[in-house]
Design an enzyme around this catalytic site. Structure first.
Site, PDB file in Angstrom:
ATOM      1  N   HIS A  25       0.922  -1.171   0.045  1.00  0.00           N
ATOM      2  CA  HIS A  25       0.076   0.084   0.041  1.00  0.00           C
ATOM      3  C   HIS A  25       0.897   1.028   0.183  1.00  0.00           C
ATOM      4  O   HIS A  25       0.343   2.526  -0.326  1.00  0.00           O
ATOM      5  CB  HIS A  25      -0.979   0.147   1.144  1.00  0.00           C
ATOM      6  N   GLU A  66      -5.447 -11.989   7.530  1.00  0.00           N
ATOM      7  CA  GLU A  66      -6.198 -10.580   7.402  1.00  0.00           C
ATOM      8  C   GLU A  66      -7.616 -10.977   6.997  1.00  0.00           C
ATOM      9  O   GLU A  66      -8.248 -10.245   6.985  1.00  0.00           O
ATOM     10  CB  GLU A  66      -5.522  -9.627   6.034  1.00  0.00           C
ATOM     11  N   ASP A  80      -7.734  -4.930   7.662  1.00  0.00           N
ATOM     12  CA  ASP A  80      -8.353  -5.791   6.735  1.00  0.00           C
ATOM     13  C   ASP A  80      -9.126  -6.937   7.476  1.00  0.00           C
ATOM     14  O   ASP A  80     -10.286  -7.415   7.056  1.00  0.00           O
ATOM     15  CB  ASP A  80      -7.469  -6.559   5.699  1.00  0.00           C
TER      16      ASP A  80
END
Length: 256
Positions: free
Chosen positions: A43, A148, A174
């Site tokens: 990310h 996650e 997540d």
């Protein structure tokens, strides 16, 4: 002392989280109070070239460098190790096949299928002894699979049992989306804390390392009690916002 050794000794290790693909910014992070620095390719903005360059100031500061690779980029796991990373974090490991591919990229035979080529890593580690490097590399480099999703949670014990997987890192944002069936994104969601605690305890019981990304630092003590020892916190924007806020507040307070 390697990151693996520190975690095995029970030390709580705090890692900075870097998304800015700039070696000078990473150098500033490495010179700060964190015990380690993680470069985020999933990310964050880091890419292969920035990882190669940014690991240098981290190793020069005598701190472990970690890299979170993009989803499924297990080839990058090997490259990150060759560049000098001590640990690699793989996101969205939701199947045994994912775990096995990740471990294979992280470990030399007979555990995995990592290809030889640690030119940068050995130089940055200030060693020319390739035999000693090979003998210790599998133990000194950590493969951390991210947990996650509900799918990953359901096979946690199987993931932990994969040879070459050294531990897991919980991504609570997540995980909260998965836990709430898409109803909320809340990394501090109380309803999932029991599950997170279960992940920590089961990971430690398996003799593996438990790590977690922390948004709210007041939760760190609770996570440590759950068995988590590698704590990832914040990012450059967060650090700058907090630091600037403290500076301005102190300056304004000083005005009579």
């Amino acid at each position: 002392m390697s990151l693996a050794s520190r975690l095995s000794a029970g030390e709580t290790v705090f890692t900075a989280w870097s998304g800015v693909p700039d070696a000078f910014t990473v150098e500033a992070l490495a010179g700060g109070p964190f015990d380690a620095v993680t470069l985020d390719m999933q990310h964050g903005g880091h890419h292969e070239d920035s990882v190669l360059r940014a690991l240098l100031p981290i190793t020069a500061a005598g701190k472990p460098g970690l890299v979170r690779i993009p989803v499924g980029r297990f080839d990058m796991a090997s490259r990150a190790l060759d560049f000098g990373a001590e640990a690699v974090i793989a996101p969205m490991v939701n199947s045994l096949e994912d775990a096995r591919l990740f471990a294979a990229a992280m470990k030399y035979p007979p555990v995995g299928q990592r290809s030889w080529g640690p030119t940068y890593a050995m130089s940055r580690g200030k060693t020319a002894d390739s035999a000693a490097w090979l003998a210790n590399a599998n133990a000194d480099t950590l493969a951390l699979a991210m947990i996650e999703t509900r799918e990953a949670l359901a096979i946690l014990d199987d993931i932990l049992a994969v040879p070459g997987i050294d531990g897991v890192l919980v991504g609570p944002s997540d995980f909260s989306i998965a836990w709430s069936n898409g109803e909320t994104m809340n990394p501090g969601l109380e309803d999932m804390m029991q599950a997170i605690g279960d992940i920590g305890r089961r990971t430690r019981a398996a003799g593996k390392h438990a790590a977690i990304y922390v948004v709210d630092p007041t939760l760190v003590g609770r996570y440590v009690e759950m068995g988590f020892r590698l704590i990832a916190m914040g990012n450059e924007a967060r650090y700058m916002a907090l630091g600037a806020g403290m500076l301005i507040e102190a300056a304004r307070t000083s005005i009579k």
